[in-house]
Design a protein around this motif. Structure first.
Motif, PDB file in Angstrom:
ATOM      1  N   VAL A  27      89.424  51.623 -31.050  1.00  0.00           N
ATOM      2  CA  VAL A  27      89.972  52.937 -30.687  1.00  0.00           C
ATOM      3  C   VAL A  27      91.087  52.770 -29.653  1.00  0.00           C
ATOM      4  CG1 VAL A  27      89.445  55.135 -29.551  1.00  0.00           C
ATOM      5  CG2 VAL A  27      87.901  54.220 -31.295  1.00  0.00           C
ATOM      6  N   SER A  28      90.877  51.941 -28.639  1.00  0.00           N
ATOM      7  CA  SER A  28      91.937  51.690 -27.656  1.00  0.00           C
ATOM      8  C   SER A  28      93.144  51.033 -28.322  1.00  0.00           C
ATOM      9  CB  SER A  28      91.412  50.806 -26.524  1.00  0.00           C
ATOM     10  OG  SER A  28      90.387  51.459 -25.801  1.00  0.00           O
ATOM     11  N   PHE A  29      92.883  50.144 -29.252  1.00  0.00           N
ATOM     12  CA  PHE A  29      93.984  49.517 -29.993  1.00  0.00           C
ATOM     13  C   PHE A  29      94.787  50.561 -30.765  1.00  0.00           C
ATOM     14  CE2 PHE A  29      95.715  48.099 -33.972  1.00  0.00           C
ATOM     15  CZ  PHE A  29      96.569  47.092 -33.560  1.00  0.00           C
ATOM     16  N   TYR A  30      94.103  51.448 -31.476  1.00  0.00           N
ATOM     17  CA  TYR A  30      94.801  52.475 -32.246  1.00  0.00           C
ATOM     18  C   TYR A  30      95.741  53.285 -31.355  1.00  0.00           C
ATOM     19  CZ  TYR A  30      91.723  52.014 -36.389  1.00  0.00           C
ATOM     20  OH  TYR A  30      91.070  51.578 -37.509  1.00  0.00           O
ATOM     21  N   ILE A  61      93.560  59.986 -33.859  1.00  0.00           N
ATOM     22  CA  ILE A  61      92.954  59.049 -32.915  1.00  0.00           C
ATOM     23  C   ILE A  61      92.203  59.816 -31.828  1.00  0.00           C
ATOM     24  CG2 ILE A  61      93.459  57.338 -31.121  1.00  0.00           C
ATOM     25  CD1 ILE A  61      95.899  56.527 -32.945  1.00  0.00           C
ATOM     26  N   LEU A  62      92.823  60.873 -31.331  1.00  0.00           N
ATOM     27  CA  LEU A  62      92.176  61.674 -30.292  1.00  0.00           C
ATOM     28  C   LEU A  62      90.970  62.433 -30.826  1.00  0.00           C
ATOM     29  CD1 LEU A  62      95.312  63.054 -28.412  1.00  0.00           C
ATOM     30  CD2 LEU A  62      93.839  61.130 -27.769  1.00  0.00           C
ATOM     31  N   GLU A  63      90.891  62.625 -32.157  1.00  0.00           N
ATOM     32  CA  GLU A  63      89.748  63.298 -32.775  1.00  0.00           C
ATOM     33  C   GLU A  63      88.568  62.359 -33.019  1.00  0.00           C
ATOM     34  OE1 GLU A  63      91.230  64.981 -36.382  1.00  0.00           O
ATOM     35  OE2 GLU A  63      92.574  66.383 -35.357  1.00  0.00           O
ATOM     36  N   ILE A  64      88.755  61.057 -32.835  1.00  0.00           N
ATOM     37  CA  ILE A  64      87.698  60.089 -33.153  1.00  0.00           C
ATOM     38  C   ILE A  64      86.386  60.404 -32.437  1.00  0.00           C
ATOM     39  CG2 ILE A  64      86.987  57.676 -32.861  1.00  0.00           C
ATOM     40  CD1 ILE A  64      89.854  56.876 -33.672  1.00  0.00           C
ATOM     41  N   PRO A  65      86.392  60.687 -31.133  1.00  0.00           N
ATOM     42  CA  PRO A  65      85.099  60.990 -30.481  1.00  0.00           C
ATOM     43  C   PRO A  65      84.389  62.182 -31.108  1.00  0.00           C
ATOM     44  CG  PRO A  65      86.800  60.538 -28.838  1.00  0.00           C
ATOM     45  CD  PRO A  65      87.501  60.655 -30.152  1.00  0.00           C
ATOM     46  N   ALA A  79      87.751  55.468 -24.399  1.00  0.00           N
ATOM     47  CA  ALA A  79      88.536  54.417 -25.053  1.00  0.00           C
ATOM     48  C   ALA A  79      89.924  54.906 -25.445  1.00  0.00           C
ATOM     49  CB  ALA A  79      87.792  53.899 -26.277  1.00  0.00           C
ATOM     50  N   THR A  80      90.055  56.169 -25.823  1.00  0.00           N
ATOM     51  CA  THR A  80      91.368  56.694 -26.198  1.00  0.00           C
ATOM     52  C   THR A  80      92.329  56.725 -25.019  1.00  0.00           C
ATOM     53  OG1 THR A  80      90.822  59.025 -25.740  1.00  0.00           O
ATOM     54  CG2 THR A  80      90.324  58.191 -27.964  1.00  0.00           C
ATOM     55  N   ARG A  81      91.799  56.652 -23.789  1.00  0.00           N
ATOM     56  CA  ARG A  81      92.636  56.787 -22.591  1.00  0.00           C
ATOM     57  C   ARG A  81      92.844  55.479 -21.842  1.00  0.00           C
ATOM     58  NH1 ARG A  81      89.064  61.118 -22.111  1.00  0.00           N
ATOM     59  NH2 ARG A  81      88.051  60.185 -20.306  1.00  0.00           N
ATOM     60  N   GLN A  82      92.425  54.362 -22.399  1.00  0.00           N
ATOM     61  CA  GLN A  82      92.663  53.074 -21.739  1.00  0.00           C
ATOM     62  C   GLN A  82      94.158  52.745 -21.762  1.00  0.00           C
ATOM     63  OE1 GLN A  82      90.028  51.344 -20.155  1.00  0.00           O
ATOM     64  NE2 GLN A  82      89.110  53.326 -20.655  1.00  0.00           N
ATOM     65  N   ASP A  83      94.661  52.197 -20.679  1.00  0.00           N
ATOM     66  CA  ASP A  83      96.088  51.925 -20.535  1.00  0.00           C
ATOM     67  C   ASP A  83      96.427  50.518 -21.055  1.00  0.00           C
ATOM     68  OD1 ASP A  83      98.725  51.707 -19.877  1.00  0.00           O
ATOM     69  OD2 ASP A  83      98.446  51.903 -17.706  1.00  0.00           O
ATOM     70  N   TRP A  84      96.914  50.480 -22.285  1.00  0.00           N
ATOM     71  CA  TRP A  84      97.366  49.223 -22.878  1.00  0.00           C
ATOM     72  C   TRP A  84      98.892  49.204 -22.993  1.00  0.00           C
ATOM     73  CZ3 TRP A  84      93.790  47.139 -27.333  1.00  0.00           C
ATOM     74  CH2 TRP A  84      92.478  47.000 -26.853  1.00  0.00           C
ATOM     75  N   SER A  85      99.561  49.944 -22.106  1.00  0.00           N
ATOM     76  CA  SER A  85     101.019  50.064 -22.194  1.00  0.00           C
ATOM     77  C   SER A  85     101.722  48.729 -21.969  1.00  0.00           C
ATOM     78  CB  SER A  85     101.530  51.107 -21.200  1.00  0.00           C
ATOM     79  OG  SER A  85     101.138  50.790 -19.871  1.00  0.00           O
ATOM     80  N   LEU A 129      93.098  43.261 -20.485  1.00  0.00           N
ATOM     81  CA  LEU A 129      93.247  44.645 -20.913  1.00  0.00           C
ATOM     82  C   LEU A 129      92.020  45.440 -20.489  1.00  0.00           C
ATOM     83  CD1 LEU A 129      94.542  44.106 -24.571  1.00  0.00           C
ATOM     84  CD2 LEU A 129      95.886  44.947 -22.630  1.00  0.00           C
ATOM     85  N   PRO A 130      92.206  46.674 -19.993  1.00  0.00           N
ATOM     86  CA  PRO A 130      91.052  47.500 -19.621  1.00  0.00           C
ATOM     87  C   PRO A 130      90.298  47.975 -20.856  1.00  0.00           C
ATOM     88  CG  PRO A 130      93.068  48.789 -19.463  1.00  0.00           C
ATOM     89  CD  PRO A 130      93.487  47.366 -19.761  1.00  0.00           C
ATOM     90  N   VAL A 131      88.995  48.092 -20.730  1.00  0.00           N
ATOM     91  CA  VAL A 131      88.164  48.483 -21.873  1.00  0.00           C
ATOM     92  C   VAL A 131      87.106  49.490 -21.431  1.00  0.00           C
ATOM     93  CG1 VAL A 131      88.464  46.325 -23.130  1.00  0.00           C
ATOM     94  CG2 VAL A 131      86.582  46.538 -21.513  1.00  0.00           C
ATOM     95  N   ALA A 132      86.639  50.265 -22.412  1.00  0.00           N
ATOM     96  CA  ALA A 132      85.508  51.166 -22.195  1.00  0.00           C
ATOM     97  C   ALA A 132      84.292  50.527 -22.864  1.00  0.00           C
ATOM     98  CB  ALA A 132      85.794  52.539 -22.797  1.00  0.00           C
TER      99      ALA A 132
END
Length: 343
Positions: free
Chosen positions: A313-316, A12-16, A189-195, A296-299
């Motif tokens: 990506v944020s979902f993943y 997931i972190l490699e997606i960008p 997007a990988t760093r959006q907080d969906w906790s 939910l926060p989004v990029a």
């Protein structure tokens, strides 16, 4: 025992970087395929895919129809592989999407489409695969090795490769600009907080995923990922359909995720999200327009057709956390393997 960092998390972190690699190394092949499509001027497109690849195809269906008014139909691979029938595709083009390029039914349908005179294009992470050999053009996803059973970076690059092809074909400068900026946005997007969402769904047995238009494809992908990585029963619906019958099972605390792009369908999806929240559902939505649902926060990407890629990506990143919290190894879901070769 669960490892500290899963393959899925690393991928997931490699997606960008994978997206940037595709945009750098895939330029010539994409332009050649786009030129071929421009010259052929097909009257329609068909897609051939299964699983996550079929969700990418659904996304590309909406992209084609919204960008160029060109209809796209999903054809059943079994028509060729099991039923041994042929389709009249001479006036069309065929997009065959398969991460591995190995599934016999996808390969068989692509071969038949080529034989019937369609311009055929493979989107695959293995350009030396059987699928690539059976099509007119093969576009390498350039995603790099993917070890987790759950497709993440190959899904994003499949959708991106197809969107890029459509944008080059139709010379859509606005989409092309958004695509060029996408790797940086996907990193955010990988760093959006969906906790908060992750906490809400971790102990739940069932939930709904909602989308509309291109984001409906991401809703389908999200529901699949809940099932395969978390062993959670998730159903995907268009926000236009969920109130027609499925809403009957919604009760207090029932989780709902609405994936809204910044497009013409955003307001309609948010209206449904708020309506479900008013019935007691625990609803989360990727839009600041919500009044009852949790935002939910989004990029955002700057274009409605690329927004869904950022959302998934944020979902993943969130769903991998849910899997681990439930004690499930998302790299090796039970009963599944990386490549499924369907006849």
């Amino acid at each position: 025992m669960m490892v500290n960092e899963t393959h899925m998390r690393r991928e997931i972190l490699e997606i960008p970087r994978a997206a940037d690699r595709l945009l750098t190394e895939g330029r010539d092949a994409t332009k050649r395929a786009a030129n071929a499509l421009r010259e052929a001027d097909p009257a329609f497109l068909v897609s051939v895919a299964r699983g996550s690849s079929d969700h990418a195809a659904t996304y590309l269906k909406y992209a084609s129809e919204l960008m160029a008014g060109l209809p796209v139909a999903s054809v059943g691979p079994s028509v060729a592989s099991v039923y041994n029938k042929r389709l009249r595709l001479a006036r069309g083009a065929c997009l065959a999407i398969s991460q591995s390029g190995k599934s016999p039914d996808i390969v068989r349908m692509a071969r038949m489409a080529t034989e019937e005179g369609a311009l055929t294009i493979a989107l695959t992470n293995h350009p030396d695969s059987d699928l690539a050999a059976e099509t007119t053009h093969a576009l390498d996803l350039n995603a790099g090795p993917e070890q987790s059973v759950a497709a993440t970076k190959t899904f994003v690059n499949s959708a991106l490769a197809g969107l890029w092809l459509l944008a080059e074909w139709h010379q859509d400068s606005a989409v092309l600009r958004a695509i060029r900026d996408l790797p940086e946005v996907l990193d955010r997007a990988t760093r959006q907080d969906w906790s908060e969402l992750a906490t809400a769904v971790t102990d739940q047995p069932s939930l709904f995923c909602l989308g509309r238009g291109p984001s409906y494809a991401m809703s389908n992908e999200a529901a699949l990922k809940f099932k395969e990585t978390c062993q959670v029963h998730a159903e995907s619906y268009s926000s236009a359909e969920v109130l027609h019958g499925p809403v009957s099972i919604v009760e207090t605390g029932f989780p709902v995720i609405g994936l809204a792009a910044a497009d013409a369908a955003e307001e309609a999806l948010v209206t449904v999200a708020d309506a479900l929240a008013s019935k007691g559902a625990h609803v989360f939505v990727t839009s600041g327009r919500a009044k009852g649902a949790t935002v939910l926060p989004v990029a955002r990407t700057g274009h409605p057709l690329t927004d869904p890629l950022s959302l998934i990506v944020s979902f993943y990143a969130m769903v991998e956390q849910v899997a681990r919290a439930r004690g499930v190894d998302p790299d090796a879901p039970r009963h599944l393997r990386k490549v499924t070769e369907t006849v």
